[in-house]
Design a protein around this motif. Structure first.
Motif, PDB file in Angstrom:
ATOM      1  N   GLY A  12       0.812  -1.203   0.000  1.00 55.34           N
ATOM      2  CA  GLY A  12       0.000   0.000   0.000  1.00 55.34           C
ATOM      3  C   GLY A  12       0.849   1.256   0.000  1.00 55.34           C
ATOM      4  O   GLY A  12       1.908   1.298   0.632  1.00 55.34           O
ATOM      5  N   ASN A  13       0.379   2.293  -0.730  1.00 58.61           N
ATOM      6  CA  ASN A  13       1.153   3.518  -0.895  1.00 58.61           C
ATOM      7  C   ASN A  13       0.276   4.746  -0.803  1.00 58.61           C
ATOM      8  O   ASN A  13      -0.843   4.773  -1.327  1.00 58.61           O
ATOM      9  N   GLU A  14       0.827   5.786  -0.133  1.00 60.70           N
ATOM     10  CA  GLU A  14       0.083   7.026   0.075  1.00 60.70           C
ATOM     11  C   GLU A  14       1.065   8.118   0.507  1.00 60.70           C
ATOM     12  O   GLU A  14       1.839   7.940   1.449  1.00 60.70           O
ATOM     13  N   THR A  15       1.054   9.247  -0.180  1.00 57.73           N
ATOM     14  CA  THR A  15       1.903  10.386   0.181  1.00 57.73           C
ATOM     15  C   THR A  15       1.046  11.643   0.228  1.00 57.73           C
ATOM     16  O   THR A  15       0.194  11.855  -0.638  1.00 57.73           O
ATOM     17  N   TYR A  16       1.294  12.461   1.244  1.00 51.95           N
ATOM     18  CA  TYR A  16       0.543  13.707   1.442  1.00 51.95           C
ATOM     19  C   TYR A  16       1.462  14.899   1.203  1.00 51.95           C
ATOM     20  O   TYR A  16       2.594  14.935   1.695  1.00 51.95           O
ATOM     21  N   ILE A  17       0.960  15.887   0.451  1.00 52.09           N
ATOM     22  CA  ILE A  17       1.718  17.098   0.131  1.00 52.09           C
ATOM     23  C   ILE A  17       0.805  18.294   0.353  1.00 52.09           C
ATOM     24  O   ILE A  17      -0.356  18.281  -0.073  1.00 52.09           O
ATOM     25  N   GLU A  18       1.340  19.342   0.999  1.00 55.44           N
ATOM     26  CA  GLU A  18       0.528  20.535   1.192  1.00 55.44           C
ATOM     27  C   GLU A  18       1.337  21.792   0.922  1.00 55.44           C
ATOM     28  O   GLU A  18       2.546  21.840   1.132  1.00 55.44           O
ATOM     29  N   THR A  19       0.637  22.793   0.418  1.00 59.16           N
ATOM     30  CA  THR A  19       1.154  24.152   0.262  1.00 59.16           C
ATOM     31  C   THR A  19       0.152  25.073   0.957  1.00 59.16           C
ATOM     32  O   THR A  19      -0.899  24.613   1.430  1.00 59.16           O
ATOM     33  N   PRO A  20       0.415  26.378   1.022  1.00 55.60           N
ATOM     34  CA  PRO A  20      -0.584  27.264   1.628  1.00 55.60           C
ATOM     35  C   PRO A  20      -1.961  27.180   0.973  1.00 55.60           C
ATOM     36  O   PRO A  20      -2.981  27.429   1.637  1.00 55.60           O
ATOM     37  N   SER A  21      -2.002  26.807  -0.314  1.00 51.56           N
ATOM     38  CA  SER A  21      -3.283  26.821  -1.031  1.00 51.56           C
ATOM     39  C   SER A  21      -3.855  25.449  -1.348  1.00 51.56           C
ATOM     40  O   SER A  21      -5.027  25.345  -1.719  1.00 51.56           O
ATOM     41  N   PRO A 254       5.356   0.527   5.933  1.00 52.08           N
ATOM     42  CA  PRO A 254       4.109   0.114   5.276  1.00 52.08           C
ATOM     43  C   PRO A 254       2.841   0.578   5.967  1.00 52.08           C
ATOM     44  O   PRO A 254       1.766   0.516   5.371  1.00 52.08           O
ATOM     45  N   ALA A 255       2.941   1.051   7.212  1.00 54.93           N
ATOM     46  CA  ALA A 255       1.714   1.405   7.945  1.00 54.93           C
ATOM     47  C   ALA A 255       1.845   2.630   8.841  1.00 54.93           C
ATOM     48  O   ALA A 255       0.835   3.125   9.324  1.00 54.93           O
ATOM     49  N   VAL A 256       3.056   3.103   9.079  1.00 54.67           N
ATOM     50  CA  VAL A 256       3.266   4.238   9.991  1.00 54.67           C
ATOM     51  C   VAL A 256       3.781   5.436   9.204  1.00 54.67           C
ATOM     52  O   VAL A 256       4.784   5.336   8.490  1.00 54.67           O
ATOM     53  N   ALA A 257       3.082   6.565   9.319  1.00 51.69           N
ATOM     54  CA  ALA A 257       3.434   7.758   8.544  1.00 51.69           C
ATOM     55  C   ALA A 257       4.764   8.335   9.013  1.00 51.69           C
ATOM     56  O   ALA A 257       5.042   8.416  10.204  1.00 51.69           O
TER      57      ALA A 257
END
Length: 265
Positions: A12-21, A254-257
Motif C-alpha cells: 500500500g502507498n500514500e503520500t501527502y503534500i501541502e502548500t498554503p493553497s 508500510p503502515a506508519v506515517a
C-alpha cells in the motif's frame, strides 16, 4: 511545501503534500478507514484534500480511489486515460465531474503548486509518477519501475527531496517463496528496482539541492528496512557522497506515517 510519506510498500502507498493553497494526495492504496487514520496521525483531515494524483491502477496504489472520491465530492482525481480504463471493477463508479486527465510528460499548475508527470517502465497500463514544485523547491516520487531511464533521471535530478524505490534485496528475492514467474516479473525491465538499483538511481539524480532521500516501496517478503538502508547508504558513501552530512537517507514504513517535513529545509 510540506510532505509526509504516509505509507510506502508493495502492500500500500500514500503520500501527502501541502502548500498554503492546496492539500494533495499521491495514490490511495488502502481502505477509506485506514487512509483517514493515516491522515489523522499527522494531524490532517481527508476532508481537506482537494486533489488526488494516481500513478497507476495496481491495487496497492488505487484501492481507496473510489471510496475517497465518492465520500469527498470536492476532491479531484488526476490520472491518465489508460490508467482510468484499467482500474479494477472493485473501485466502483467514478464521477466524471471529479476526474481530470493528466497524461505522461505533461505539466499542470494548481495555483501555488506545479506538477510534472513522467512515464515509467512498469507492467501497468501506463504508469506515471510526479514531481511537485512550490516556491522554487521540488519533491519527486519514483517507485514501481524496472529501470530509470535517462529521461526520467533528467526530470527529477537535483530535487530537494525524493522518494526512490528500493523494492527488494536480490538474494532475498531469489531465495524467497515467490514462484519463479513472479520473480522474473519483479526482476524485469517492467518490474521493480532492487536496493542496488535504487542506490545507483539516487547517485544519478542527487544534486547539491538534495537534502532528503526516502527509500520507498519495500517488499515485506523480499526486503528489510535495515538491509535497504545499509545497502544504499554504503553504496553512496563508497562514491564519496555525503550521507548524513550533505543529505540524509530516511526509511519509509508500510503502515506508519513519516513525520511531516518542509521541502528544502
Amino acid at each position: 511545501m510540506r510532505v509526509s510519506v504516509l505509507a510506502s510498500s508493495s502492500s500500500g502507498n500514500e503520500t501527502y503534500i501541502e502548500t498554503p493553497s492546496h492539500k494533495v494526495l499521491v495514490d490511495a492504496g488502502f481502505s477509506g478507514k485506514k487512509l483517514a487514520a493515516m491522515m489523522q496521525s499527522i494531524g490532517r483531515d481527508l476532508a481537506d484534500v482537494d486533489s488526488l494524483f494516481l500513478t497507476h491502477e495496481h491495487s496497492d496504489h488505487s484501492k481507496g480511489v473510489g471510496v475517497l472520491t465518492r465520500r469527498y465530492p470536492g476532491m479531484t482525481l488526476y490520472a491518465n486515460q489508460r490508467t482510468l480504463e484499467a482500474l479494477p471493477a472493485s473501485i466502483g463508479k467514478l464521477s466524471a465531474q471529479q476526474v481530470k486527465l493528466f497524461e505522461p510528460g505533461e505539466t499542470m499548475s494548481l495555483g501555488d503548486l506545479d506538477i510534472e508527470s513522467f512515464g515509467v517502465s512498469h507492467d501497468a497500463a501506463q504508469a506515471q509518477f510526479y514531481q511537485f514544485h512550490h516556491d522554487d523547491k521540488a519533491f519527486a516520487i519514483l517507485t514501481d519501475t524496472g529501470y530509470v531511464s535517462d529521461r526520467v533521471a533528467g526530470t527529477i535530478r537535483d530535487a530537494d527531496a525524493l522518494v526512490m524505490e528500493c523494492n527488494h534485496d536480490l538474494e532475498m528475492l531469489r531465495m524467497g517463496p515467490y514462484p519463479w514467474p513472479l520473480k522474473q516479473r519483479i526482476l524485469s525491465d517492467t518490474g521493480h528496482l532492487s536496493n542496488e538499483d535504487g542506490a545507483n538511481a539516487i547517485m544519478d539524480v542527487i544534486g547539491t539541492r538534495t537534502k532528503r532521500v526516502y527509500l520507498g516501496h519495500l517488499s515485506p517478503h523480499n526486503n528489510m528496512k535495515e538491509l535497504a538502508h545499509l545497502t544504499v547508504a554504503s553504496m553512496l558513501k563508497e562514491q564519496g557522497l555525503g550521507v548524513g552530512r550533505d543529505f540524509d537517507v530516511y526509511d519509509t514504513d508500510p503502515a506508519v506515517a513519516d513525520p511531516m517535513f518542509t521541502v528544502g529545509a
